[in-house]
Design a protein around this motif. Structure first.
Motif, PDB file in Angstrom:
ATOM      1  N   VAL A  84       0.845  -1.200   0.000  1.00 18.22           N
ATOM      2  CA  VAL A  84       0.000   0.000   0.000  1.00 18.22           C
ATOM      3  C   VAL A  84       0.876   1.244   0.000  1.00 18.22           C
ATOM      4  O   VAL A  84       0.593   2.219  -0.710  1.00 18.22           O
ATOM      5  CB  VAL A  84      -0.979   0.008   1.195  1.00 18.22           C
ATOM      6  CG1 VAL A  84      -1.703   1.344   1.295  1.00 18.22           C
ATOM      7  CG2 VAL A  84      -1.981  -1.120   1.071  1.00 18.22           C
ATOM      8  N   GLN A  85       1.963   1.212   0.746  1.00 21.25           N
ATOM      9  CA  GLN A  85       2.896   2.343   0.783  1.00 21.25           C
ATOM     10  C   GLN A  85       3.502   2.568  -0.608  1.00 21.25           C
ATOM     11  O   GLN A  85       3.572   3.703  -1.081  1.00 21.25           O
ATOM     12  CB  GLN A  85       4.000   2.094   1.810  1.00 21.25           C
ATOM     13  CG  GLN A  85       4.944   3.249   1.993  1.00 21.25           C
ATOM     14  CD  GLN A  85       4.267   4.455   2.611  1.00 21.25           C
ATOM     15  OE1 GLN A  85       3.369   4.325   3.438  1.00 21.25           O
ATOM     16  NE2 GLN A  85       4.687   5.637   2.210  1.00 21.25           N
ATOM     17  N   SER A  86       3.913   1.492  -1.272  1.00 15.74           N
ATOM     18  CA  SER A  86       4.467   1.607  -2.629  1.00 15.74           C
ATOM     19  C   SER A  86       3.429   2.156  -3.599  1.00 15.74           C
ATOM     20  O   SER A  86       3.738   3.006  -4.443  1.00 15.74           O
ATOM     21  CB  SER A  86       4.943   0.239  -3.124  1.00 15.74           C
ATOM     22  OG  SER A  86       6.036  -0.197  -2.390  1.00 15.74           O
ATOM     23  N   TYR A  87       2.199   1.658  -3.478  1.00 16.11           N
ATOM     24  CA  TYR A  87       1.104   2.137  -4.330  1.00 16.11           C
ATOM     25  C   TYR A  87       0.893   3.636  -4.127  1.00 16.11           C
ATOM     26  O   TYR A  87       0.820   4.403  -5.091  1.00 16.11           O
ATOM     27  CB  TYR A  87      -0.175   1.354  -4.013  1.00 16.11           C
ATOM     28  CG  TYR A  87      -1.423   1.998  -4.540  1.00 16.11           C
ATOM     29  CD1 TYR A  87      -1.727   1.968  -5.896  1.00 16.11           C
ATOM     30  CD2 TYR A  87      -2.312   2.640  -3.688  1.00 16.11           C
ATOM     31  CE1 TYR A  87      -2.872   2.564  -6.389  1.00 16.11           C
ATOM     32  CE2 TYR A  87      -3.455   3.240  -4.170  1.00 16.11           C
ATOM     33  CZ  TYR A  87      -3.726   3.205  -5.520  1.00 16.11           C
ATOM     34  OH  TYR A  87      -4.858   3.804  -6.001  1.00 16.11           O
ATOM     35  N   ALA A  88       0.813   4.052  -2.875  1.00 18.05           N
ATOM     36  CA  ALA A  88       0.552   5.465  -2.570  1.00 18.05           C
ATOM     37  C   ALA A  88       1.671   6.359  -3.091  1.00 18.05           C
ATOM     38  O   ALA A  88       1.405   7.424  -3.663  1.00 18.05           O
ATOM     39  CB  ALA A  88       0.371   5.646  -1.065  1.00 18.05           C
ATOM     40  N   GLU A  89       2.905   5.930  -2.929  1.00 17.28           N
ATOM     41  CA  GLU A  89       4.037   6.736  -3.408  1.00 17.28           C
ATOM     42  C   GLU A  89       4.033   6.846  -4.932  1.00 17.28           C
ATOM     43  O   GLU A  89       4.261   7.922  -5.486  1.00 17.28           O
ATOM     44  CB  GLU A  89       5.350   6.130  -2.918  1.00 17.28           C
ATOM     45  CG  GLU A  89       5.564   6.314  -1.433  1.00 17.28           C
ATOM     46  CD  GLU A  89       6.785   5.578  -0.905  1.00 17.28           C
ATOM     47  OE1 GLU A  89       7.579   5.043  -1.714  1.00 17.28           O
ATOM     48  OE2 GLU A  89       6.933   5.526   0.318  1.00 17.28           O
TER      49      GLU A  89
END
Length: 78
Positions: free
Chosen positions: A19-24
Motif C-alpha cells: 500500500v505504501q508503494s502504491y501510494a508513493e
C-alpha cells in the motif's frame, strides 16, 4: 495508509508495504499528470495495481524469491 484503504477498498488485498508503494507511485504520477495534462501513465498504473489486487483476491500472490529459478531453463514453445 488508512485513508488509501478507505478510498480504494481493493487495496485491502495488499500488505502495508505494498500500500505504501502504491501510494508513493500514485502521488508521483498524479503530480506529473496534472502538470502535463497527460493522464495515460497514471491510468495505466492505477489499472495495473487494481488488477494485481484482483489476482491476489483470486488466490494468486506475490512471487517469493525461493519460487524463482536460479538459472534460465530452455522450454519448448507450446
Amino acid at each position: 495508509m488508512a485513508s488509501v484503504r478507505e478510498l480504494f477498498a481493493w487495496t485491502a488485498e495488499f500488505s502495508d508495504a505494498e500500500v505504501q508503494s502504491y501510494a508513493e507511485e500514485m502521488k508521483d504520477l498524479v503530480y506529473s499528470a496534472s502538470e502535463l495534462g497527460i493522464f495515460e501513465r497514471l491510468i495505466r498504473a492505477q489499472t495495473e495495481w487494481k488488477e494485481t489486487a484482483a489476482a491476489y483476491a483470486s488466490g494468486l500472490g506475490p512471487v517469493r524469491a525461493e519460487e524463482l529459478l536460479s538459472e534460465s531453463v530452455p522450454v519448448e514453445r507450446p
